[in-house]
Motif scaffolding. Structure first.
Motif, PDB file in Angstrom:
ATOM      1  N   ALA A 261       4.357  18.751 -30.805  1.00 50.01           N
ATOM      2  CA  ALA A 261       5.108  19.303 -29.683  1.00 50.01           C
ATOM      3  C   ALA A 261       6.263  18.357 -29.360  1.00 50.01           C
ATOM      4  CB  ALA A 261       4.197  19.457 -28.469  1.00 50.01           C
ATOM      5  N   HIS A 262       7.374  18.920 -28.886  1.00 54.06           N
ATOM      6  CA  HIS A 262       8.525  18.072 -28.567  1.00 54.06           C
ATOM      7  C   HIS A 262       8.224  17.255 -27.304  1.00 54.06           C
ATOM      8  CE1 HIS A 262       9.645  20.862 -25.348  1.00 54.06           C
ATOM      9  NE2 HIS A 262       9.634  21.860 -26.216  1.00 54.06           N
ATOM     10  N   PRO A 263       9.009  16.211 -27.018  1.00 52.04           N
ATOM     11  CA  PRO A 263       8.680  15.298 -25.916  1.00 52.04           C
ATOM     12  C   PRO A 263       8.584  15.976 -24.553  1.00 52.04           C
ATOM     13  CG  PRO A 263      10.282  14.288 -27.378  1.00 52.04           C
ATOM     14  CD  PRO A 263      10.125  15.697 -27.829  1.00 52.04           C
ATOM     15  N   TYR A 264       9.405  16.988 -24.301  1.00 49.82           N
ATOM     16  CA  TYR A 264       9.314  17.681 -23.012  1.00 49.82           C
ATOM     17  C   TYR A 264       7.947  18.362 -22.875  1.00 49.82           C
ATOM     18  CZ  TYR A 264      14.430  17.150 -22.986  1.00 49.82           C
ATOM     19  OH  TYR A 264      15.715  16.643 -23.010  1.00 49.82           O
ATOM     20  N   ALA A 265       7.478  18.959 -23.956  1.00 49.62           N
ATOM     21  CA  ALA A 265       6.166  19.602 -23.929  1.00 49.62           C
ATOM     22  C   ALA A 265       5.054  18.569 -23.793  1.00 49.62           C
ATOM     23  CB  ALA A 265       5.962  20.432 -25.192  1.00 49.62           C
ATOM     24  N   VAL A 266       5.249  17.403 -24.385  1.00 51.15           N
ATOM     25  CA  VAL A 266       4.283  16.315 -24.235  1.00 51.15           C
ATOM     26  C   VAL A 266       4.162  15.920 -22.763  1.00 51.15           C
ATOM     27  CG1 VAL A 266       3.900  13.866 -24.715  1.00 51.15           C
ATOM     28  CG2 VAL A 266       4.541  15.411 -26.574  1.00 51.15           C
ATOM     29  N   VAL A 267       5.305  15.780 -22.090  1.00 50.71           N
ATOM     30  CA  VAL A 267       5.298  15.431 -20.672  1.00 50.71           C
ATOM     31  C   VAL A 267       4.656  16.551 -19.849  1.00 50.71           C
ATOM     32  CG1 VAL A 267       6.770  14.966 -18.662  1.00 50.71           C
ATOM     33  CG2 VAL A 267       7.276  13.892 -20.866  1.00 50.71           C
ATOM     34  N   SER A 268       4.928  17.798 -20.207  1.00 50.38           N
ATOM     35  CA  SER A 268       4.307  18.922 -19.504  1.00 50.38           C
ATOM     36  C   SER A 268       2.788  18.880 -19.623  1.00 50.38           C
ATOM     37  CB  SER A 268       4.837  20.249 -20.058  1.00 50.38           C
ATOM     38  OG  SER A 268       6.205  20.417 -19.756  1.00 50.38           O
ATOM     39  N   ALA A 269       2.297  18.519 -20.807  1.00 49.31           N
ATOM     40  CA  ALA A 269       0.850  18.416 -21.001  1.00 49.31           C
ATOM     41  C   ALA A 269       0.267  17.330 -20.112  1.00 49.31           C
ATOM     42  CB  ALA A 269       0.538  18.123 -22.473  1.00 49.31           C
ATOM     43  N   GLY A 270       0.945  16.202 -20.030  1.00 45.60           N
ATOM     44  CA  GLY A 270       0.475  15.127 -19.168  1.00 45.60           C
ATOM     45  C   GLY A 270       0.474  15.524 -17.704  1.00 45.60           C
ATOM     46  N   LEU A 271       1.522  16.208 -17.262  1.00 47.45           N
ATOM     47  CA  LEU A 271       1.605  16.629 -15.867  1.00 47.45           C
ATOM     48  C   LEU A 271       0.502  17.617 -15.512  1.00 47.45           C
ATOM     49  CD1 LEU A 271       5.462  17.094 -15.441  1.00 47.45           C
ATOM     50  CD2 LEU A 271       4.029  15.417 -14.261  1.00 47.45           C
ATOM     51  N   GLY A 272       0.124  18.472 -16.466  1.00 49.44           N
ATOM     52  CA  GLY A 272      -0.925  19.431 -16.207  1.00 49.44           C
ATOM     53  C   GLY A 272      -2.248  18.766 -15.872  1.00 49.44           C
ATOM     54  N   VAL A 273      -2.550  17.673 -16.549  1.00 45.26           N
ATOM     55  CA  VAL A 273      -3.806  16.954 -16.302  1.00 45.26           C
ATOM     56  C   VAL A 273      -3.691  16.056 -15.071  1.00 45.26           C
ATOM     57  CG1 VAL A 273      -5.451  15.302 -17.264  1.00 45.26           C
ATOM     58  CG2 VAL A 273      -4.390  17.013 -18.742  1.00 45.26           C
ATOM     59  N   ALA A 388       3.409  10.317 -11.212  1.00 46.33           N
ATOM     60  CA  ALA A 388       3.922  11.235 -12.235  1.00 46.33           C
ATOM     61  C   ALA A 388       5.238  10.749 -12.821  1.00 46.33           C
ATOM     62  CB  ALA A 388       4.087  12.629 -11.633  1.00 46.33           C
ATOM     63  N   VAL A 389       6.160  10.325 -11.961  1.00 42.09           N
ATOM     64  CA  VAL A 389       7.449   9.844 -12.453  1.00 42.09           C
ATOM     65  C   VAL A 389       7.254   8.616 -13.335  1.00 42.09           C
ATOM     66  CG1 VAL A 389       9.633   8.779 -11.755  1.00 42.09           C
ATOM     67  CG2 VAL A 389       8.783  10.804 -10.542  1.00 42.09           C
ATOM     68  N   SER A 390       6.442   7.685 -12.859  1.00 43.97           N
ATOM     69  CA  SER A 390       6.193   6.466 -13.623  1.00 43.97           C
ATOM     70  C   SER A 390       5.547   6.749 -14.964  1.00 43.97           C
ATOM     71  CB  SER A 390       5.307   5.525 -12.813  1.00 43.97           C
ATOM     72  OG  SER A 390       4.874   4.440 -13.598  1.00 43.97           O
ATOM     73  N   ARG A 391       4.471   7.532 -14.950  1.00 43.86           N
ATOM     74  CA  ARG A 391       3.680   7.737 -16.163  1.00 43.86           C
ATOM     75  C   ARG A 391       4.428   8.545 -17.229  1.00 43.86           C
ATOM     76  NH1 ARG A 391      -1.797   6.792 -16.717  1.00 43.86           N
ATOM     77  NH2 ARG A 391      -1.318   5.198 -15.157  1.00 43.86           N
ATOM     78  N   THR A 392       5.499   9.236 -16.840  1.00 46.37           N
ATOM     79  CA  THR A 392       6.301   9.966 -17.825  1.00 46.37           C
ATOM     80  C   THR A 392       6.749   9.042 -18.950  1.00 46.37           C
ATOM     81  OG1 THR A 392       7.066  11.580 -16.196  1.00 46.37           O
ATOM     82  CG2 THR A 392       8.413  11.315 -18.165  1.00 46.37           C
ATOM     83  N   ALA A 393       7.160   7.834 -18.612  1.00 47.20           N
ATOM     84  CA  ALA A 393       7.582   6.882 -19.644  1.00 47.20           C
ATOM     85  C   ALA A 393       6.415   6.483 -20.530  1.00 47.20           C
ATOM     86  CB  ALA A 393       8.197   5.644 -18.994  1.00 47.20           C
ATOM     87  N   GLY A 394       5.227   6.352 -19.953  1.00 45.17           N
ATOM     88  CA  GLY A 394       4.052   6.022 -20.757  1.00 45.17           C
ATOM     89  C   GLY A 394       3.696   7.130 -21.724  1.00 45.17           C
ATOM     90  N   TRP A 395       3.795   8.389 -21.269  1.00 45.44           N
ATOM     91  CA  TRP A 395       3.513   9.509 -22.173  1.00 45.44           C
ATOM     92  C   TRP A 395       4.488   9.530 -23.340  1.00 45.44           C
ATOM     93  CZ3 TRP A 395       3.476  12.960 -17.241  1.00 45.44           C
ATOM     94  CH2 TRP A 395       2.257  12.798 -16.576  1.00 45.44           C
ATOM     95  N   ILE A 396       5.739   9.208 -23.049  1.00 46.73           N
ATOM     96  CA  ILE A 396       6.737   9.153 -24.121  1.00 46.73           C
ATOM     97  C   ILE A 396       6.393   8.041 -25.111  1.00 46.73           C
ATOM     98  CG2 ILE A 396       9.152   8.678 -24.655  1.00 46.73           C
ATOM     99  CD1 ILE A 396       8.740  11.436 -23.483  1.00 46.73           C
ATOM    100  N   ALA A 397       5.948   6.893 -24.607  1.00 44.84           N
ATOM    101  CA  ALA A 397       5.565   5.791 -25.492  1.00 44.84           C
ATOM    102  C   ALA A 397       4.437   6.212 -26.421  1.00 44.84           C
ATOM    103  CB  ALA A 397       5.150   4.568 -24.664  1.00 44.84           C
ATOM    104  N   HIS A 398       3.451   6.910 -25.881  1.00 44.76           N
ATOM    105  CA  HIS A 398       2.329   7.358 -26.709  1.00 44.76           C
ATOM    106  C   HIS A 398       2.760   8.464 -27.664  1.00 44.76           C
ATOM    107  CE1 HIS A 398      -1.191   5.136 -25.181  1.00 44.76           C
ATOM    108  NE2 HIS A 398      -0.470   5.025 -24.083  1.00 44.76           N
ATOM    109  N   ALA A 399       3.704   9.309 -27.242  1.00 42.94           N
ATOM    110  CA  ALA A 399       4.222  10.339 -28.152  1.00 42.94           C
ATOM    111  C   ALA A 399       4.913   9.694 -29.343  1.00 42.94           C
ATOM    112  CB  ALA A 399       5.181  11.259 -27.405  1.00 42.94           C
ATOM    113  N   LEU A 400       5.730   8.683 -29.082  1.00 40.08           N
ATOM    114  CA  LEU A 400       6.392   7.972 -30.171  1.00 40.08           C
ATOM    115  C   LEU A 400       5.381   7.409 -31.156  1.00 40.08           C
ATOM    116  CD1 LEU A 400       9.167   6.078 -28.182  1.00 40.08           C
ATOM    117  CD2 LEU A 400       9.576   7.679 -30.067  1.00 40.08           C
ATOM    118  N   GLU A 401       4.315   6.841 -30.629  1.00 41.79           N
ATOM    119  CA  GLU A 401       3.286   6.273 -31.490  1.00 41.79           C
ATOM    120  C   GLU A 401       2.568   7.371 -32.268  1.00 41.79           C
ATOM    121  OE1 GLU A 401       0.912   2.343 -30.462  1.00 41.79           O
ATOM    122  OE2 GLU A 401      -0.173   4.080 -29.717  1.00 41.79           O
TER     123      GLU A 401
END
Length: 434
Positions: A261-273, A388-401
């Motif tokens: 999934a693209h990064p925006y969708a990754v962030v959406s998944a994180g926000l849902g939880v 939520a705002v803070s953790r967005t960067a963390g989700w991106i870091a894990h997506a990159l990995e």
């Protein structure tokens, strides 16, 4: 791993035998996959004494692991484990890429911590900018929501709107993902409605620091003017919360990234939880509790009411820390420098002391966020917004990995507990729906 493993992590050549499950753990595969190696002649197996199943020579297994590169750490009991180089949680401390996370958050702005998490490089003075087209779309979408919509509702809508304006969102190259992340986070903040009036907003965003994220977020949370100490607490909170290993929302984000999934969708998944009351929304429960403690003049009756009704006392305890959450410790120290925070801080300490008479629980970061939100005149859900705002960067870091791993590797198997097939076809009953 066994005690017989050598310094490099692999067992020395010996007659040591491994079970199928132990072999799978060393190879980082499912137990049933082990027999595929046997069928291809890459492993040999023997029956255990008494015919109790196959065993495998440890040295042979480790040699195969070195050749295939499939060896991964074994999962902890009762859970999953995936290799990650982002966050390590130790004994009442945690680290971002090996650096003490609390020190990093205290000494550096949120954007700098994010860059460290993403790239392993510290970029002093780095700033994030929201693209005009994405920001306009996000603001229109958020503005169309009903007044009672929550902050996480607004953030989810803003992410979707921003994604729709980015034709390059499907480019999963490292450079593209980082570029999108640097624009998405300020877009999310700027798309939120402003609580403060224009004078307060300008006061929070003047000077050279105006382009930093914390001053931009402050007027979205409260109508009170921001001073330097208060902004320091908010900025530090953003840095502290940016990642915390494989928390529930981060696991969801990695599953999405595993499916490419693209990064925006990754962030959406994180926000849902994140919106669950046991995760990002937990600080709101602590906010309500502290407000009640201040109204009633003490923690004892409030704690008693929680226990009488079978509710947990919010803001206490963390499954990964035996002592106080280091994020809470850091924020409490900064809040102690703000005179206006003294009543809420005293109420939080009263809650901890009252509860500790019977249960040795310590403050977690949700309680510290509640002190910040209550003392700053913020809404109940302000802590959730910061999270939520803070953790967005963390989700991106894990997506990159995760983009660097094989696709769809996070595909567990269900343990079926339903009726055993074959079952007869069901017989229709009742009237069809109108």
């Amino acid at each position: 791993m066994t005690d017989q493993a050598g310094a490099g992590g692999f067992a020395e050549p010996s007659a040591q035998r491994l079970t199928t499950r132990e072999t799978a753990e060393r190879l980082g595969v499912k137990p049933e996959t082990v027999y595929a190696y046997v069928s291809r002649g890459q492993l040999s197996s023997n029956r255990a004494p008494g015919g109790r199943g196959s065993t495998f020579d440890a040295a042979e297994v480790d040699a195969l692991a070195r050749r295939t590169g499939r060896r991964e750490p074994a999962a902890p009991a009762g859970g999953l484990a995936f290799p990650t180089g982002i966050t390590l949680i130790g004994s009442d401390r945690y680290y971002f890429r090996g650096v003490d996370a609390t020190e990093l958050a205290r000494r550096h702005a949120y954007e700098e911590v994010a860059e460290w998490l993403w790239t392993g490089e510290l970029r002093p003075g780095v700033r994030f900018t929201a693209p005009a087209e994405a920001l306009a779309a996000a603001r229109r979408a958020v503005g169309a929501l009903p007044p009672h919509a929550g902050s996480t509702d607004r953030l989810r809508v803003a992410v979707i709107a921003a994604a729709a304006t980015d034709p390059l969102r499907f480019d999963l190259s490292r450079e593209a993902v980082l570029g999108g992340a640097r624009s998405l986070i300020p877009t999310l903040v700027a798309a939120l409605p402003t609580v403060a009036d224009e004078a307060v907003t300008q006061a929070a965003t003047v000077g050279d620091e105006a382009s930093r994220l914390a001053p931009q977020l402050w007027p979205k949370l409260t109508g009170r003017p921001a001073d330097e100490a208060s902004l320091a607490v908010l900025d530090t909170a953003l840095g502290l919360l940016i990642d915390h290993d494989l928390a529930a929302s981060t696991l969801a984000a990695r599953v999405a990234a595993s499916a490419r999934a693209h990064p925006y969708a990754v962030v959406s998944a994180g926000l849902g939880v994140l919106e669950g009351p046991l995760h990002g929304a937990a600080s709101g429960l602590a906010h309500r509790m502290l407000t009640e403690v201040l109204e009633r003049g003490g923690a004892a009756p409030v704690v008693a009411d929680h226990l009488r009704t079978g509710r947990r006392v919010p803001g206490l305890g963390h499954r990964l820390y035996t002592g106080e959450d280091p994020r809470a410790t850091t924020l409490f120290a900064l809040l102690a420098r703000i005179p206006e925070a003294a009543p809420a801080l005293a109420a939080a300490r009263d809650v901890v002391a009252t509860t500790a008479r019977h249960t040795p629980l310590h403050a977690n970061v949700d309680l510290a966020l509640a002190v910040l939100s209550v003392s700053s005149g913020m809404a109940v859900e302000a802590g959730e917004t910061v999270f939520a705002v803070s953790r967005t960067a963390g989700w991106i870091a894990h997506a990159l990995e995760e983009y660097g791993e094989r696709p769809l590797r996070m595909r567990p198997s269900g343990q079926y507990t339903g009726p055993q097939p074959p079952q007869p076809l069901p017989v229709a009953t009742g009237e069809p729906p109108q």
